[in-house]
Scaffold this motif. Structure first.
Motif, PDB file in Angstrom:
ATOM      1  N   GLY A 101       0.793  -1.326  -0.047  1.00  0.00           N
ATOM      2  CA  GLY A 101      -0.009  -0.018  -0.003  1.00  0.00           C
ATOM      3  C   GLY A 101       0.902   1.227   0.055  1.00  0.00           C
ATOM      4  O   GLY A 101       0.539   2.435  -0.417  1.00  0.00           O
ATOM      5  N   MET A 106      -1.932  -2.460  -5.130  1.00  0.00           N
ATOM      6  CA  MET A 106      -2.525  -3.557  -6.071  1.00  0.00           C
ATOM      7  C   MET A 106      -4.059  -3.145  -6.359  1.00  0.00           C
ATOM      8  O   MET A 106      -4.707  -3.004  -5.381  1.00  0.00           O
ATOM      9  N   SER A 114     -14.022  -7.286  -4.741  1.00  0.00           N
ATOM     10  CA  SER A 114     -12.513  -7.128  -4.102  1.00  0.00           C
ATOM     11  C   SER A 114     -12.883  -5.976  -3.008  1.00  0.00           C
ATOM     12  O   SER A 114     -11.919  -5.649  -2.258  1.00  0.00           O
ATOM     13  N   LEU A 115     -13.990  -5.608  -2.755  1.00  0.00           N
ATOM     14  CA  LEU A 115     -14.410  -4.579  -1.794  1.00  0.00           C
ATOM     15  C   LEU A 115     -15.502  -5.285  -0.747  1.00  0.00           C
ATOM     16  O   LEU A 115     -16.128  -6.058  -1.182  1.00  0.00           O
ATOM     17  N   ARG A 123     -15.400   4.076   4.827  1.00  0.00           N
ATOM     18  CA  ARG A 123     -14.550   3.337   5.733  1.00  0.00           C
ATOM     19  C   ARG A 123     -13.465   2.721   4.928  1.00  0.00           C
ATOM     20  O   ARG A 123     -12.404   2.721   5.567  1.00  0.00           O
ATOM     21  N   GLN A 124     -13.833   2.197   3.968  1.00  0.00           N
ATOM     22  CA  GLN A 124     -12.552   1.442   3.308  1.00  0.00           C
ATOM     23  C   GLN A 124     -11.679   2.121   2.757  1.00  0.00           C
ATOM     24  O   GLN A 124     -10.301   1.991   2.731  1.00  0.00           O
ATOM     25  N   VAL A 125     -11.835   3.320   2.047  1.00  0.00           N
ATOM     26  CA  VAL A 125     -10.730   4.380   1.672  1.00  0.00           C
ATOM     27  C   VAL A 125     -10.171   4.786   2.880  1.00  0.00           C
ATOM     28  O   VAL A 125      -8.980   4.921   3.010  1.00  0.00           O
ATOM     29  N   GLU A 127      -9.773   3.547   5.679  1.00  0.00           N
ATOM     30  CA  GLU A 127      -8.863   2.643   6.313  1.00  0.00           C
ATOM     31  C   GLU A 127      -7.565   2.550   5.622  1.00  0.00           C
ATOM     32  O   GLU A 127      -6.353   2.552   6.097  1.00  0.00           O
ATOM     33  N   SER A 128      -7.745   2.768   4.074  1.00  0.00           N
ATOM     34  CA  SER A 128      -6.258   2.553   3.487  1.00  0.00           C
ATOM     35  C   SER A 128      -5.417   3.949   3.813  1.00  0.00           C
ATOM     36  O   SER A 128      -4.273   3.955   3.695  1.00  0.00           O
ATOM     37  N   TYR A 131      -3.629   3.599   7.197  1.00  0.00           N
ATOM     38  CA  TYR A 131      -2.650   2.663   7.158  1.00  0.00           C
ATOM     39  C   TYR A 131      -1.570   3.131   6.329  1.00  0.00           C
ATOM     40  O   TYR A 131      -0.418   2.530   6.688  1.00  0.00           O
ATOM     41  N   ASN A 132      -1.627   4.089   5.522  1.00  0.00           N
ATOM     42  CA  ASN A 132      -0.714   4.241   4.654  1.00  0.00           C
ATOM     43  C   ASN A 132       0.015   5.814   4.405  1.00  0.00           C
ATOM     44  O   ASN A 132       0.893   5.905   3.601  1.00  0.00           O
ATOM     45  N   MET A 198     -11.481   1.207  -5.972  1.00  0.00           N
ATOM     46  CA  MET A 198     -10.110   0.475  -5.560  1.00  0.00           C
ATOM     47  C   MET A 198      -8.871   1.194  -6.017  1.00  0.00           C
ATOM     48  O   MET A 198      -7.737   1.174  -5.522  1.00  0.00           O
ATOM     49  N   MET A 201      -8.290   3.869  -3.176  1.00  0.00           N
ATOM     50  CA  MET A 201      -7.507   3.304  -2.171  1.00  0.00           C
ATOM     51  C   MET A 201      -5.932   3.069  -2.277  1.00  0.00           C
ATOM     52  O   MET A 201      -5.478   2.968  -1.492  1.00  0.00           O
TER      53      MET A 201
END
Lengths: 360, 311
Positions: A101, A106, A114-115, A123-125, A127-128, A131-132, A198, A201
């Protein structure tokens, strides 16, 4: 055209961003170990889009999964994967988590599955990003009991910052109603929109290398063109390198600077896209290109590559393509050809490469 | 989630309960002449006639049904034939004991079954997984009544460390809870394991790893919320098997709960009490399934949308 040519000139002067050499992968099956990659090697240079092409099952996806160490932990990986002079295969779990990430991101073939279906896009974006990104986050270990209150406050602030960043990213990848989109679930969006999410992210950590594993295969053609255009423009804007895995030669022709053709777990030909499209040397590459419909030439019949891919457990002793090859020599049955390097980074693994006169 | 979804679900639950009430009526009339059942075959016809008159058994069947239904909706479910107390009261005083046993059993089941299943899935095909699954199959294969008697034999008769009957102290809980929770925890462990294994193979788990989420967080934030969906689905069955298991276990350990009452009431032909008990079990099953249905929609946004479209 010009852009691509200058790329290849720059390439010879710069150090590669990712260098894979002699990569082998074995899987354990009930009948014993089966080798699926037989020593793959290629380089990705800064700012380059490399197309990794081949039929399904030739090993393009597992090559990229090996780079990210996403394979089943029971698979045996050998060889070298160097990212900026750091060996990725020897990284521990902690190092891998940091690398994923942030250095290499990827995106995958089927964006909808994949989501995570139970989390919102937001929430998913976020999160990325958390963490990054460079936004400072307090490590859990630092948290003393007294500091908890302060940390909570800090986290709220950073989550807010991450939300703003998420909106910016979604906006950048061409999602119109970003505020609305953050609240939605993956099943509420189309495939193309999910793939944009994706990509957003993947961009969160500003990676220098993006691996796109058949990013447009599950999408319809007009969306496919938009996504490829987006990927290209992001490469220019963020100066990242991209490995584009595809079985679609037209995608390579449109999008990539250089390409590597895989067959049965080996790279059989690599070079610049113009170089290979103008004059493919390996008989398999020739066969692939001959089976493409062309808009610039009159073709009566498309020529398929005869025969089929040998199964991993019954690979011939010599060249894997020999049984299907129409210019095979005696030596092809006995030994595997080693890759030979030519000018402009062109390399071919063939005892009887064909030069010039490529005409369908 | 839409209000209409709730209303529809609740309406359906009520309909199910109405059907069950009718079924109980029919089943009890089919089981023979109640008066004869109570007084026995030797009773004289005069006493039988008095009883029939008192219970309304000499009226036409449809009239009996109307009276029965209206009584049910007024909360009047008849009196115990044994001591003449309100049947509802007789059953109600047993509920706390049964509930307390069920809570403890449910807690033990979930606290052992779900973590064991998760661990098994995370260490798929290792020694830990195989040992857990072997234990689960064993736990699943032992019938309740046998395990209960075995425990009594060992802990009460041979070693004399635990009481074999009653419900007065925490010690009384140990054996009934083990008896009921063993098979339930085994079911949950196996089910959780397969649910987790399926989820861990999903592409979105790979995505989460690829974006640099640490493994523990991938499990906690991506795998578990998805695995919870199928696990909650079996929770409905779980309530059912707790009730059934409870009837057997309460009798083995002389636990003064509803399950034991049901068996004594059946043996004594105390029809009103049997009727109330069955109705209680039915209502709790229907309620449990209603809750599961609502939880399901709450956990899975796809179901939520699907259901509001369906309406």
């Amino acid at each position: 055209m010009n852009e691509k040519l200058t790329e290849s000139v720059i390439k010879s002067q710069r150090a590669p961003l990712l260098q894979i050499s002699d990569l082998t992968i074995d899987f354990n099956t009930p009948t014993g170990w089966i080798r699926c990659l037989h020593g793959v090697g290629f380089e990705v240079y800064p700012g380059e889009i490399l197309g990794l092409v081949g039929e399904s099952g030739c090993g393009k996806s597992i090559t990229s999964m090996a780079v990210m160490k996403l394979l089943d932990p029971r698979a045996r990986i050998g060889g070298n994967v160097r990212y900026k002079n750091q060996d990725l295969l020897t990284l521990d779990e902690n190092g891998l988590t940091k690398m994923r990430g942030r250095d290499i991101a990827m995106i995958f073939q089927d964006p909808v599955s994949s989501l995570n279906p139970v989390h919102t896009i937001g929430r998913q974006v976020v999160e990325s990003i958390i963490y990054n990104s460079a936004i400072p986050f307090l490590n859990n270990k630092v948290m003393g009991k007294k500091k908890t209150e302060m940390v909570k406050k800090h986290q709220r602030v950073t989550v807010q910052a991450a939300r703003i960043e998420a909106e910016r990213l979604l906006n950048r990848v061409g999602i119109p109603e970003t505020k609305q989109c953050l609240k939605q679930y993956p099943h509420e969006l189309s495939g193309g929109m999910n793939q944009r999410v994706m990509i957003a992210m993947a961009l969160a950590g500003r990676p220098q290398l993006l691996i796109a594993d058949e990013p447009t295969t599950a999408l319809d053609v007009t969306i496919q063109a938009q996504i490829l255009e987006l990927i290209r423009s992001l490469r220019n804007e963020m100066e990242m390198s991209i490995i584009l895995i595809t079985h679609d030669l037209s995608v390579v022709a449109e999008t990539c600077d250089s390409m590597a053709v895989m067959y049965c777990g080996l790279i059989i030909e690599k070079g610049t896209v113009e170089g290979i499209f103008a004059d493919p040397h390996h008989p398999y590459t020739r066969g692939l290109l001959a089976s493409l419909p062309r808009i610039d030439r009159q073709i009566d019949m498309l020529l398929p590559v005869e025969g089929s891919v040998p199964a991993p457990h019954e690979m011939p002793r010599g060249c894997a393509f020999e049984p299907r090859c129409n210019v095979a020599l005696n030596v092809c049955k006995i030994r595997q050809p080693a890759p030979t390097t030519e000018s402009h980074g062109r390399s071919i693994s063939c005892f009887n490469p064909q030069y010039g006169g490529f005409q369908v | 989630m839409s209000i209409r979804f709730f209303i529809r679900k609740i309406f359906r639950a009520l309909l199910t309960i109405c059907l069950i009430v009718t079924f109980i009526f029919v089943a009890l009339r089919l089981s023979g002449d109640s008066a004869l059942l109570i007084f026995g075959p030797d009773a004289d016809s005069e006493s039988l006639e008095i009883l029939r008159e008192a219970w309304g058994l000499n009226k036409p069947i449809w009239q009996q049904y109307v009276i029965y239904i209206s009584n049910v909706f007024h909360g009047d479910l008849g009196k115990s034939y044994l001591d003449g107390r309100d049947a509802v009261e007789v059953v109600a005083e047993r509920i706390p004991k049964t509930l307390s046993l069920m809570w403890v059993t449910a807690a033990v089941t979930l606290l052992i079954g779900i973590p064991a299943g998760i661990q098994s899935a995370l260490h798929h095909n290792t020694k830990r997984d195989r040992v857990t699954m072997t234990l689960a199959v064993m736990g699943l294969s032992i019938p309740n009544f046998f395990l209960g008697v075995l425990l009594i034999l060992l802990f009460s008769v041979t070693w004399r460390v635990l009481p074999s009957a009653g419900s007065d102290s925490w010690k009384h809980y140990i054996m009934p809870v083990i008896t009921m929770a063993t098979a339930e925890a085994a079911v949950f462990a196996r089910f959780t394991r397969s649910a987790m294994l399926e989820i861990l193979n999903q592409p979105y788990i790979r995505t989460a790893i690829a974006k640099g989420v640490p493994w523990k967080k991938v499990v906690r934030e991506h795998a578990l919320p998805n695995a919870a969906i199928p696990i909650v689905t079996i929770a409905g069955f779980f309530i059912g098997s707790l009730i059934v298991g409870g009837v057997i276990t309460e009798n083995v350990f002389a636990w003064p709960g509803v399950g034991r009452l049901l068996v004594t009431a059946v043996a004594n032909r105390d029809l009103a009490v049997v009727q109330v008990t069955i109705l209680l079990i039915a209502v709790s099953m229907v309620t449990a399934n209603l809750i599961v249905d609502i939880a399901y929609g709450w956990l899975d946004p796809r179901v939520r949308d699907l259901r509001s479209e369906e309406l």
